[in-house]
Design an enzyme around this catalytic site. Structure first.
Site, short mmCIF file in Angstrom:
data_model
loop_
_atom_site.label_atom_id
_atom_site.label_comp_id
_atom_site.label_asym_id
_atom_site.label_seq_id
_atom_site.Cartn_x
_atom_site.Cartn_y
_atom_site.Cartn_z
N GLU A 1 -4.23 -7.05 4.80
CA GLU A 1 -3.52 -6.02 5.34
C GLU A 1 -2.84 -6.99 6.23
O GLU A 1 -2.53 -7.90 6.81
CB GLU A 1 -4.39 -5.00 5.69
N ASP B 1 -4.69 4.53 -0.34
CA ASP B 1 -5.85 4.74 0.38
C ASP B 1 -6.10 5.98 0.25
O ASP B 1 -5.48 6.31 0.65
CB ASP B 1 -5.95 3.88 2.11
N GLU C 1 -13.37 -0.76 6.47
CA GLU C 1 -12.30 -0.83 7.76
C GLU C 1 -13.66 -0.55 8.88
O GLU C 1 -13.24 -0.14 9.63
CB GLU C 1 -11.84 -0.34 7.79
N GLU D 1 -8.83 2.19 -1.75
CA GLU D 1 -9.43 2.18 -1.01
C GLU D 1 -10.37 2.98 -0.51
O GLU D 1 -9.74 4.58 -0.52
CB GLU D 1 -8.18 1.22 0.48
N TYR E 1 -2.19 11.24 7.56
CA TYR E 1 -2.20 10.35 8.21
C TYR E 1 -1.94 9.13 7.41
O TYR E 1 -2.56 9.21 6.02
CB TYR E 1 -3.69 10.70 8.58
N ARG F 1 0.81 -0.74 -0.16
CA ARG F 1 0.15 -0.47 -0.22
C ARG F 1 1.17 1.21 -0.14
O ARG F 1 2.26 1.33 1.00
CB ARG F 1 -0.70 -0.11 1.61
N HIS G 1 -8.31 7.05 1.86
CA HIS G 1 -9.16 7.48 3.53
C HIS G 1 -10.34 8.08 3.57
O HIS G 1 -10.62 9.23 4.07
CB HIS G 1 -7.99 8.01 4.57
N ARG H 1 -13.64 -4.47 2.98
CA ARG H 1 -12.61 -4.08 3.70
C ARG H 1 -12.58 -4.25 5.52
O ARG H 1 -12.28 -3.65 6.16
CB ARG H 1 -11.93 -3.02 3.33
N TRP I 1 -11.54 11.18 6.35
CA TRP I 1 -10.44 11.38 6.96
C TRP I 1 -10.68 9.55 7.06
O TRP I 1 -11.38 8.94 7.50
CB TRP I 1 -9.11 11.94 7.72
O1 KDG Z 1 -8.14 2.66 13.93
C1 KDG Z 1 -8.34 3.06 12.44
C2 KDG Z 1 -7.29 2.57 10.91
O2 KDG Z 1 -6.84 0.71 11.37
C3 KDG Z 1 -6.86 2.56 9.39
O3 KDG Z 1 -6.60 4.27 10.27
C4 KDG Z 1 -6.13 2.30 9.13
O4 KDG Z 1 -7.16 2.82 6.65
C5 KDG Z 1 -6.05 1.62 7.32
C6 KDG Z 1 -5.74 0.58 6.86
O5 KDG Z 1 -6.12 0.42 5.68
O6 KDG Z 1 -5.32 0.21 7.54
MG MG Z 2 -7.97 2.27 5.35
#
Ligand code: KDG
Ligand code: MG
Length: 408
Positions: free
Chosen positions: A345, A216, A268, A242, A159, A147, A218, A289, A408
């Site tokens: 992952e 990602d 997620e 993602e 982040y 990633r 986000h 995910r 985010w």
């Molecule tokens: O707690 C938040 C994280 O698990 C997340 O931000 C991690 O985006 C993430 C990922 O794809 O692992």
């Molecule tokens: Mg993620």
């Protein structure tokens, strides 16, 4: 036999983890991951104040019935806190059942469908040079999928991008121990959309076509921004894009789909099969995910992935370091057993964490295996855990450059 003791363990070997420990009347111990990053004590208290007493005296073998009892029983359904608590109970009961059978859990899920599960690593860098260094490092370690996240001109810390520089390959930003409120970061989607395609182009030039590249978003793009981005990056053949849009609106991905063939992954922050109903039945995504830890455990995740399989959608189970080794083991057993496995992952935990949670995972040339110990294959060293006190931590808040709170 019945469930006799229910304990909630909270430890913080570098980051916080909540683990449910169920002991049966004949002394068999099962573990479940109940970690919800940045909101750990909410799940711990849900378990100890509301769930533990309901479990005492129940038949530990009745996993489906216990799941339904905890899901339908309280009237209030779903949500990350409830579903993480149910997940922890579910994992612990599967751990016990597999230990009683004397088998690694994947055998009870139908046996292995593959020799190992392909994992992707997190490569990041504040600029392309740092990112390239990180990708090279992972390739040297044998990874076949990464990633990639990188800094964006005009923005500070983002982040998902390691701020500690190249060389610290496993480093990531956990929820920060920043006192009583979260730290804040800034974001600008226009800068990001203009910058990222060039990064993917450079990666393909430097690393060729074999490497699986994931990215990602986000949840930071609007539907039309995500549609443009997914279309722009088509030539670079991503394994997946993602979380391109905020997760709540399942219909947002219709627009992205209409404009591009870049594979999409989301989930997620989801905690139930119902979060996927439109996404799966309209084939708006390619990968699921969710984390086993946040989606009601092995029982619920297996049903979700079987539902996805009917529509040709594969798994991409969430596995950052805020999923404990127990949650990771649950993911690996499922990955090994299901037919519609996509990718897993993998962010290795730090040494302190692996002293607290002893695993039997093996890594070989980019593939992980959960090991063949009976159950999930993870032990909790409670003395080691007691050496790491819980410390309040928050995920950061994201703002646009004008100060508006952003996704985010
Ligand atoms: O707690 C938040 C994280 O698990 C997340 O931000 C991690 O985006 C993430 C990922 O794809 O692992
Ligand atoms: Mg993620």
């Amino acid at each position: 036999m019945t469930i006799e003791i229910v304990d909630v363990n909270i430890t913080s070997p570098g980051r916080n983890f909540v683990t449910l420990k169920i002991t049966t009347s004949d002394g068999i111990v099962g573990l479940g991951d109940a970690t919800l990053n940045g909101r750990e004590l909410a799940v711990a208290s849900y378990l100890s104040e509301h769930v533990a007493s309901m479990l005492i005296g129940r038949d530990e073998d009745r996993i489906e019935d216990t799941w339904q009892y905890l899901y339908r029983g309280p009237y209030w359904r779903r949500g990350p806190v409830t579903m993480a608590a149910i997940a922890a109970v579910d994992m612990a009961l599967w751990d016990i059942k597999a230990k009683k059978a004397g088998m690694p859990l994947y055998q009870l899920l139908g046996g292995a469908s593959r020799e190992g599960v392909r994992v992707y690593a997190h490569a990041s860098g504040t600029d392309y040079a740092a990112l390239k260094n990180a990708i090279t490092g992972y390739e040297e370690l044998g990874y076949t999928a990464v990633r990639v996240q990188t800094g964006v001109p005009g923005l500070g810390q983002i982040y998902g991008v390691s701020s500690t520089g190249p060389g610290v390959r496993y480093d990531y930003e956990p929820a920060k121990r920043s006192g009583d409120r979260p730290s804040e970061e800034t974001w600008d989607t226009r800068n990001y959309l203009n910058h990222m395609p060039g990064i993917f182009s450079q990666i393909r030039e430097d690393f060729g076509t074999d490497l699986r590249i994931l990215h990602d978003g986000h949840h930071r793009m609007s539907p039309i921004e995500a549609a443009r981005f997914a279309k722009d990056i088509e030539p670079y053949d991503l394994f997946w894009l993602e979380d391109c849009t905020p997760g709540e609106d399942q219909t947002a991905l219709r627009l992205v789909r209409q404009h591009s063939t870049t594979p999409l992954a989301i989930g997620e922050v989801f905690n139930s099969v119902f979060d996927y109903q439109t996404l799966i039945t309209e084939r708006l995504i390619d990968y699921v995910r969710s984390a086993v830890t946040h989606t009601g455990g092995i029982t619920a995740m297996k049903k979700l992935l079987d539902f996805a399989a009917i529509y040709g959608i594969k798994s991409g189970i969430h596995g950052p370091t805020d999923i404990s080794p127990v949650g990771m083991a649950a993911a690996l057993h499922l990955d090994l057993a299901i037919h519609n496995f996509g990718i897993q992952e993998y962010m290795p935990h730090n040494e302190q964490t692996l002293e607290v949670f002893q695993t039997s995972f093996t890594f070989d040339k980019g593939f992980l295996h959960p090991g063949d110990k009976p159950g999930l294959g993870v032990d909790l060293d409670e003395d080691a855990a007691a050496g790491h006190d819980y410390t309040k931590a928050y995920l950061p808040v994201n703002r646009l450059l004008d100060g508006t709170v952003h996704d985010w």
